[in-house]
Scaffold this active site. Structure first.
Site, mmCIF file in Angstrom:
data_model
loop_
_atom_site.group_PDB
_atom_site.id
_atom_site.type_symbol
_atom_site.label_atom_id
_atom_site.label_comp_id
_atom_site.label_asym_id
_atom_site.label_seq_id
_atom_site.Cartn_x
_atom_site.Cartn_y
_atom_site.Cartn_z
ATOM 1 N N HIS A 1 -3.083 -42.760 -42.791
ATOM 2 C CA HIS A 1 -3.015 -41.724 -41.749
ATOM 3 C C HIS A 1 -2.801 -42.370 -40.386
ATOM 4 O O HIS A 1 -2.971 -43.579 -40.240
ATOM 5 C CB HIS A 1 -4.311 -40.906 -41.706
ATOM 6 C CG HIS A 1 -5.505 -41.704 -41.254
ATOM 7 N ND1 HIS A 1 -6.132 -42.620 -42.068
ATOM 8 C CD2 HIS A 1 -6.165 -41.737 -40.065
ATOM 9 C CE1 HIS A 1 -7.134 -43.172 -41.412
ATOM 10 N NE2 HIS A 1 -7.178 -42.679 -40.195
ATOM 11 N N HIS B 1 -2.501 -46.455 -40.925
ATOM 12 C CA HIS B 1 -3.465 -47.404 -41.485
ATOM 13 C C HIS B 1 -4.256 -46.738 -42.593
ATOM 14 O O HIS B 1 -4.234 -45.514 -42.737
ATOM 15 C CB HIS B 1 -4.383 -47.943 -40.376
ATOM 16 C CG HIS B 1 -5.054 -46.888 -39.547
ATOM 17 N ND1 HIS B 1 -4.397 -46.110 -38.615
ATOM 18 C CD2 HIS B 1 -6.333 -46.439 -39.536
ATOM 19 C CE1 HIS B 1 -5.228 -45.263 -38.063
ATOM 20 N NE2 HIS B 1 -6.417 -45.428 -38.610
ATOM 21 N N ARG C 1 -18.264 -52.118 -47.110
ATOM 22 C CA ARG C 1 -17.714 -52.247 -45.758
ATOM 23 C C ARG C 1 -18.338 -51.189 -44.862
ATOM 24 O O ARG C 1 -18.508 -50.031 -45.271
ATOM 25 C CB ARG C 1 -16.195 -52.072 -45.831
ATOM 26 C CG ARG C 1 -15.500 -52.057 -44.488
ATOM 27 C CD ARG C 1 -13.993 -51.886 -44.662
ATOM 28 N NE ARG C 1 -13.394 -51.476 -43.417
ATOM 29 C CZ ARG C 1 -12.876 -52.300 -42.516
ATOM 30 N NH1 ARG C 1 -12.856 -53.603 -42.739
ATOM 31 N NH2 ARG C 1 -12.359 -51.829 -41.391
HETATM 32 C C1 GA4 Z 1 -8.279 -39.220 -38.402
HETATM 33 C C2 GA4 Z 1 -9.007 -39.884 -37.210
HETATM 34 C C3 GA4 Z 1 -10.502 -39.504 -37.141
HETATM 35 O O1 GA4 Z 1 -11.229 -40.171 -38.160
HETATM 36 C C4 GA4 Z 1 -10.688 -37.966 -37.301
HETATM 37 C C5 GA4 Z 1 -10.168 -37.601 -38.683
HETATM 38 C C6 GA4 Z 1 -10.310 -36.127 -39.108
HETATM 39 C C7 GA4 Z 1 -11.568 -35.902 -39.970
HETATM 40 O O2 GA4 Z 1 -12.053 -36.807 -40.626
HETATM 41 O O3 GA4 Z 1 -12.046 -34.747 -39.962
HETATM 42 C C8 GA4 Z 1 -9.011 -35.799 -39.882
HETATM 43 C C9 GA4 Z 1 -8.020 -36.978 -39.565
HETATM 44 C C10 GA4 Z 1 -8.687 -37.741 -38.449
HETATM 45 C C11 GA4 Z 1 -6.612 -36.453 -39.193
HETATM 46 C C12 GA4 Z 1 -6.127 -35.271 -40.052
HETATM 47 C C13 GA4 Z 1 -7.256 -34.316 -40.455
HETATM 48 C C14 GA4 Z 1 -8.407 -34.451 -39.464
HETATM 49 C C15 GA4 Z 1 -9.118 -35.614 -41.386
HETATM 50 C C16 GA4 Z 1 -7.887 -34.846 -41.709
HETATM 51 C C17 GA4 Z 1 -7.415 -34.686 -42.945
HETATM 52 C C18 GA4 Z 1 -12.126 -37.562 -37.005
HETATM 53 C C19 GA4 Z 1 -9.680 -37.266 -36.443
HETATM 54 O O4 GA4 Z 1 -9.819 -36.915 -35.292
HETATM 55 O O5 GA4 Z 1 -8.517 -37.088 -37.155
#
Ligand code: GA4
Length: 335
Positions: A207, A264, A274
């Site tokens: 993502h 990443h 981890r």
């Molecule tokens: C990725 C970055 C952060 O961890 C986060 C994630 C968010 C979540 O875990 O709820 C998201 C992800 C993140 C992007 C797309 C959506 C929302 C999970 C997901 C499938 C907290 C964020 O801001 O975006």
């Protein structure tokens, strides 16, 4: 080619190592020494080339890192039935295997919290049987120091890009309404998955981060991988005394695509767990996310439609993890 399969018993994605070479370690990660005057130019170069770099000589006190790490270890070592009382993560709280609201899963448990709103530390404190103030203080000390370092990096970045004033990016994180997020991820050792013919489970699927900047610190366990422009995945050698920084989607837009937010993911292993802590620096909800006029050369026009962070976040949180979330906001469908 990486083949993702879903074992029936646990529905977790695995990487089938029979069909792909293990990614090599990426030993050419740009290392930014924050105490050096030329770091501003090196940060710009790293953001252009990789959207990713490592920071050394930062002034985040080791005691803040160790304190929060030990609280996190205590929390994640608690019985699952206790930890679940601090969930579900909707989106904030304790989460286990489920990531986001659209069905993504990984071999990870986590605590997600917002840095600007009053957070219910009571939920975590009661799992640990400690005073909520201890947890609040440990998170606050760490997040405040990492936020300060993130602002320093963003100011150097603006200087390197010759943008004035140099607080164009950092003021968004400093704003009291900054919509920043903090995350503690624990990737337990993965179970013996030989039966699935694989060595690694996906801890956190591929993502990009929607915010401006993400700053990660982990224990000494590998697992983080980044996707380079040549289309290959590389493992990032762990370094528990440094920070890893990546460009988020919003910074990609503010630089009109000059910097790319880096894809990443995290793979688990069966030897060591981890633990990572990530600060995601985001703007206030009402902020317009658009290319900075001073970065637009000549006739250059914006690659993106107009949108606020609220609009982008709303759309991002509805998306699947691996989706290219910016596509919906591009004018010409370029990336
Ligand atoms: C990725 C970055 C952060 O961890 C986060 C994630 C968010 C979540 O875990 O709820 C998201 C992800 C993140 C992007 C797309 C959506 C929302 C999970 C997901 C499938 C907290 C964020 O801001 O975006």
């Amino acid at each position: 080619m990486v083949v993702l399969t879903e074992p029936d018993n646990d529905h977790l994605p695995i990487i089938n190592n029979n069909s792909c070479k293990s990614p090599s370690f990426f030993n050419d990660i740009p290392v930014i020494d924050l105490s050096k005057p030329d770091s501003k130019n090196l940060i710009v170069k790293a953001c252009e080339e990789f959207g990713f770099f490592k920071v050394v000589n930062h002034d985040v006190p080791m005691e803040f890192i160790s304190k929060l790490e030990s609280e996190a270890i205590k929390f994640f070592s608690s019985p699952l039935s206790e930890k679940l009382k601090a969930g579900p993560a909707d989106p904030f709280g304790y989460g286990n295997k489920q990531i986001g609201q659209s069905g993504d899963i990984g071999w990870v448990e986590y605590i997600l919290l917002s840095t600007n709103s009053e957070f219910n530390y009571q939920k975590f404190a009661s799992v640990l049987g400690v005073n909520p103030e201890n947890i609040r203080a440990a998170v606050n000390d760490y997040v405040t120091a990492v936020k300060r370092m993130s602002c320093e990096i963003l100011e150097k970045l603006a200087e390197g890009l010759k943008i004035h004033p140099t607080n164009v990016f950092s003021k968004l994180l400093m704003d009291e309404k900054s919509d920043s997020v903090f995350r503690l991820n624990h990737y337990p050792q993965c179970p013996d998955i030989q039966e699935f013919n694989a060595k690694n489970l996906i801890g956190f699927g591929e993502h990009t981060d929607p915010q401006i900047i993400s700053v990660l610190r982990s224990n000494n366990t590998s697992g983080l991988q980044i996707l380079l422009k040549n289309g290959n995945w590389f493992s990032v050698p762990p370094d528990q005394s440094s920070f890893f920084v990546n460009v988020g989607d919003s910074l990609q837009v503010m630089t009109n695509g000059r910097f790319k937010s880096v894809k990443h993911r995290v793979l688990t292993n069966s030897v060591k767990s981890r633990l990572s802590m990530i600060y995601f620096g985001g703007p206030p909800l009402s902020e317009k996310i658009a290319p900075l006029p001073s970065l637009m050369e000549g006739e250059e026009s914006s690659l993106y439609k107009e949108f606020t962070w609220f609009e982008y976040k709303k759309s991002a949180f509805k998306s699947r993890l691996a989706e290219n979330r910016l596509t919906l906001f591009e004018k010409f469908g370029t990336s």
